[in-house]
Design an enzyme around this catalytic site. Structure first.
Site, PDB file in Angstrom:
ATOM      1  N   HIS A  32       0.833  -1.212   0.000  1.00 56.54           N
ATOM      2  CA  HIS A  32       0.000   0.000   0.000  1.00 56.54           C
ATOM      3  C   HIS A  32       0.865   1.260   0.000  1.00 56.54           C
ATOM      4  O   HIS A  32       0.663   2.166  -0.812  1.00 56.54           O
ATOM      5  CB  HIS A  32      -0.912  -0.050   1.233  1.00 56.54           C
ATOM      6  CG  HIS A  32      -1.720   1.179   1.495  1.00 56.54           C
ATOM      7  ND1 HIS A  32      -3.091   1.191   1.442  1.00 56.54           N
ATOM      8  CD2 HIS A  32      -1.363   2.441   1.849  1.00 56.54           C
ATOM      9  CE1 HIS A  32      -3.537   2.403   1.733  1.00 56.54           C
ATOM     10  NE2 HIS A  32      -2.498   3.178   1.998  1.00 56.54           N
ATOM     11  N   GLU A  33       1.834   1.298   0.905  1.00 53.79           N
ATOM     12  CA  GLU A  33       2.642   2.514   1.044  1.00 53.79           C
ATOM     13  C   GLU A  33       3.659   2.670  -0.090  1.00 53.79           C
ATOM     14  O   GLU A  33       3.775   3.741  -0.689  1.00 53.79           O
ATOM     15  CB  GLU A  33       3.368   2.517   2.393  1.00 53.79           C
ATOM     16  CG  GLU A  33       2.458   2.466   3.610  1.00 53.79           C
ATOM     17  CD  GLU A  33       1.556   3.685   3.746  1.00 53.79           C
ATOM     18  OE1 GLU A  33       1.788   4.700   3.061  1.00 53.79           O
ATOM     19  OE2 GLU A  33       0.584   3.605   4.527  1.00 53.79           O
ATOM     20  N   HIS A  35       0.775   4.313  -2.857  1.00 53.63           N
ATOM     21  CA  HIS A  35       1.014   5.762  -2.854  1.00 53.63           C
ATOM     22  C   HIS A  35       2.254   6.138  -3.662  1.00 53.63           C
ATOM     23  O   HIS A  35       2.392   7.279  -4.109  1.00 53.63           O
ATOM     24  CB  HIS A  35       1.163   6.261  -1.414  1.00 53.63           C
ATOM     25  CG  HIS A  35      -0.096   6.169  -0.618  1.00 53.63           C
ATOM     26  ND1 HIS A  35      -1.310   6.593  -1.090  1.00 53.63           N
ATOM     27  CD2 HIS A  35      -0.331   5.698   0.643  1.00 53.63           C
ATOM     28  CE1 HIS A  35      -2.238   6.404  -0.166  1.00 53.63           C
ATOM     29  NE2 HIS A  35      -1.672   5.851   0.899  1.00 53.63           N
ATOM     30  N   GLU A  90      -6.573   6.654  -1.141  1.00 50.66           N
ATOM     31  CA  GLU A  90      -6.474   5.477  -0.268  1.00 50.66           C
ATOM     32  C   GLU A  90      -7.028   4.238  -0.966  1.00 50.66           C
ATOM     33  O   GLU A  90      -6.490   3.136  -0.817  1.00 50.66           O
ATOM     34  CB  GLU A  90      -7.205   5.721   1.056  1.00 50.66           C
ATOM     35  CG  GLU A  90      -6.557   6.754   1.960  1.00 50.66           C
ATOM     36  CD  GLU A  90      -5.095   6.454   2.268  1.00 50.66           C
ATOM     37  OE1 GLU A  90      -4.715   5.274   2.329  1.00 50.66           O
ATOM     38  OE2 GLU A  90      -4.322   7.416   2.434  1.00 50.66           O
TER      39      GLU A  90
END
Length: 725
Positions: free
Chosen positions: A457-458, A462, A514
């Site tokens: 995810h990070e 992103h 997100e």
């Protein structure tokens, strides 16, 4: 009103479903374990961590001002009431007729307030009020030493006069954060609406004035309307600083001033300056100097420079960041909440993340969009696992990918951090909506599955994606013959100079991003090379991605708790995103996932067919993810919003399921954090607290003065402007 013992009492304003606005006495409190990490620090590193923690905690008082009119008052009242021995306070309150249960309700409210840095839940933006009667709350206030001794009686009386009614009020508008009639937000005055925010944003875009560290105040109405944009800074002087002054925009007067939160930011800057001599290297010193410049002057340019030095500071033993960072709680999506953290690197887990970074370029090529929609060059970031010492703000995340400034992320880089001791903090209990046959595996593998999801995810969520834009000189950063993969036509939209991701997508920007990052996580978590990096091979690898997908489906169902049917508004960015992903899974059909309802209609079970995850599931999520990324890349907020609204709308079926979800609602855990104390001999000690509501409150009374004049002066300066009429 009734008057009793010198304190005026307001009857509580109640609503039909009070329970969702109360904190139960079994509130889970977890200790953020950091002793082992602290013990391995040198004295210089401890001093650096101490002053950076001091800066973060001082700045966290800004969050109180950003949250609600009454939050600074509640904080001040709790400091006064809880300053002495809590056992003695309970005994004195008992003598006034307060039961043991009522006193515990008071302490749990205080713990939840500190854990959320205000009286609105940081995860869900819903107001919470004390569960004990207002008269008993008053009795506890009157029982404190500061009141009975007379030392602070006048101050307590004055605070109570201002706070009693909003403390307990649950009138419809104040039940949640929002703009206009949808809720309250002290990023704005109560008379501001979405239309006001949008109008002033047009002015700010024209002036190239970033919104991160601003608030918007509205005066008058109709033709006499005028606006004031307040920039956060310790200095109120505007000389030599671009962007302040009085302007006329489309016939309306807009004034830009500096000095918002001035006395608080002065303390933040002082603590940062004190940290400079203990910085590990020149890069850290330059970072701190830019922080000080930014918080003193209000310059976002200086803060951007601090982040440039921050991403250059590779692999520090003590990792920190501070500023107006995330825009989740701004109803318009452009203003940042203040936060600061200090943490120590976990070298073993960081090595795994380093291997993931090394594999990033190959993994990026697996994402479902053409290479032209990916950054021209992947800038390998620092990716560390941290043991948090201090996280000062409204809530503690599991992972972070910053800076949020697009121009830095796109061309210079970013950092990823996973907060290991946050991930490890758990309360053992049966997991709702999971079948009995999945419970054991879910309990055992949930932390490891989430660890994989946070990493993907990070770093690749992103950290991926290119923003197509036109430069100031008219040149484009992409080939004008580029074909749009969804329309099969030439790309016809992009970012113009001065436009940002947040200013284009505004209210949906945080949740949309997100959702994109969460989709990247579940899309790539089936890759066996990724799973092997985290130590998962063979059958265990399949179990990990099964639990990760099940975790996401469950989160999408739990998300209904964070939806308000009356206003048709989502109150939490991540949960709205997870609801969208659940809808994608359900839409995929073919038995991928279903939600079974019990015969009595009081329970639900999620049934996920693990054999279809890598085929039907991955294909459906990939198609959705491609649209999320391409609409973001091209700045096509119209198509992006239309699609996202469709997947996050809640129909009658899910409104009915929401009632079942609310039956199983559990309070979100809060963390008790250690304090660092500088002793007379110049050494820094770590003071830890037990994982109880009482000790969480003790940690705050030890951390802050009994009377915080800086906070009260900021509140008093805008009291009449922020008071709900």
């Amino acid at each position: 009103r009734r008057v009793h013992g010198g304190l005026r009492i307001f009857p509580s304003l109640v609503c039909a479903s009070m329970d969702q606005y109360l904190i139960p006495v079994d509130l889970p409190v977890c200790r953020l374990e950091c002793r082992a990490a602290w013990d391995n620090l040198t004295e210089q590193e401890r001093l650096y961590a101490h002053y950076m923690s001091l800066a973060a905690w001082e700045g966290s008082k800004i969050v109180l001002v950003q949250t609600s009119y009454e939050s600074p008052l509640i904080f001040s009242l709790l400091q006064l009431v809880c300053a002495g021995d809590l056992t003695e306070l309970e005994a004195a309150a008992a003598a006034r007729g307060v039961s043991s249960e009522e006193f515990q309700q008071f302490m749990v409210f205080a713990a939840a307030f500190h854990g959320n840095c205000g009286n609105y839940k940081s995860f869900g933006d819903t107001k919470f009020v004390p569960a004990l009667p207002v008269e008993k709350f008053r009795s506890i206030v009157e029982s404190c030493v500061g009141f009975t001794s007379g030392q602070h009686q006048a101050l307590i009386n004055k605070i109570w006069e201002d706070v009693a009614e909003p403390l307990y009020s649950l009138s419809p508008r104040v039940r949640q954060l929002g703009l206009g009639s949808d809720g309250v937000s002290t990023y704005y005055t109560p008379n501001c609406t979405q239309e006001d925010a949008k109008f002033v944003q047009g002015f700010m875009d024209e002036q190239k004035l970033p919104g991160y560290n601003t608030r918007l105040f509205k005066y008058g109405s109709g033709e006499s309307t005028r606006y004031e944009v307040r920039i956060a800074s310790a200095s109120k002087e505007a000389e030599g600083l671009q962007g302040t002054g009085k302007f006329t925009y489309k016939g309306v007067e807009i004034t830009v001033i500096r000095g918002d939160y001035a006395p608080i930011l002065a303390k933040v800057s002082a603590a940062l300056s004190a940290a400079i001599p203990y910085a590990a290297n020149e890069t850290q010193k330059q970072m701190l100097q830019k922080y000080v410049e930014s918080f003193n002057s209000g310059s976002i340019t200086a803060h951007k420079d601090s982040q440039r030095f921050w991403i250059q500071d590779k692999g520090p033993v003590v990792e920190t960041n501070i500023g107006f960072i995330e825009t989740y709680r701004d109803p318009f999506g452009v203003r940042g909440e203040f936060e600061g953290f200090v943490a120590v690197v976990n070298k073993v887990m960081t090595a795994k993340f380093g291997t993931l970074v090394s594999a990033a370029e190959r993994l990026l090529s697996l994402l479902p969009w053409p290479k032209e929609f990916e950054k021209d060059r992947f800038l390998q970031p620092d990716f560390t696992s941290l043991e948090v010492l201090t996280f000062a703000g409204s809530g503690i995340p599991a992972g972070i990918n910053i800076p949020n400034y697009d121009e830095i992320r796109q061309t210079e880089g970013f950092k990823n951090v996973s907060l290991g001791n946050v991930l490890a903090a758990r309360v053992n209990e049966k997991i709702s909506f999971i079948r009995d046959e999945d419970q054991e595996m879910f309990q055992a593998l949930m932390p490891e599955s989430f660890e994989v999801q946070v990493g993907l995810h990070e770093l690749l969520g992103h950290g991926s994606g290119k923003l197509l834009s036109r430069k100031e000189n008219g040149e484009f950063n992409f080939d004008r013959n580029l074909i749009h993969p969804i329309t099969n036509q030439l790309v016809h939209s992009w970012y113009e100079p001065g436009e940002t991701w947040e200013s284009k997508f505004t209210t949906i920007a945080p949740t949309y991003e997100e959702c994109r990052a969460e989709c990247v996580g579940i899309y790539l978590c089936t890759d066996r090379d990724v799973l092997e990096i985290f130590g998962h091979t063979g059958e265990n690898a399949g179990d990990i991605f099964y639990i990760n997908w099940l975790l996401m489906a469950r989160a999408g169902l739990l998300a209904l708790e964070f939806y308000t049917p009356e206003t048709r508004q989502w109150r939490q960015a991540h949960m709205q995103a997870r609801f969208a992903i659940l809808q994608v899974m359900l839409e995929a059909g073919n038995g991928l996932v279903r939600i079974d309802e019990s015969e009595d209609g009081k329970d639900l079970k999620i049934v996920l067919d693990r054999s279809k995850i890598e085929s039907i599931g991955r294909e459906a999520v990939g198609a959705f993810l491609q649209k999320l990324n391409v609409y973001k890349a091209t700045g096509d907020s119209t198509s992006g919003r239309e699609m996202y609204d469709r997947y996050t709308s809640v129909n009658e079926k899910f409104l009915a399921l929401r009632e079942v979800v609310l039956l199983h609602k559990r309070p979100r855990k809060v963390f008790v954090q250690a304090n660092t104390v500088l002793e007379n001999n110049g050494q820094v000690n770590l003071v830890e607290y037990e994982p109880t509501a009482n000790d969480l409150v003790k940690s705050f009374t030890a951390r802050f003065p009994v009377v915080d004049e800086d906070l009260m002066s900021v509140w008093a300066s805008e009291k009449e402007l922020q008071r709900m009429q």
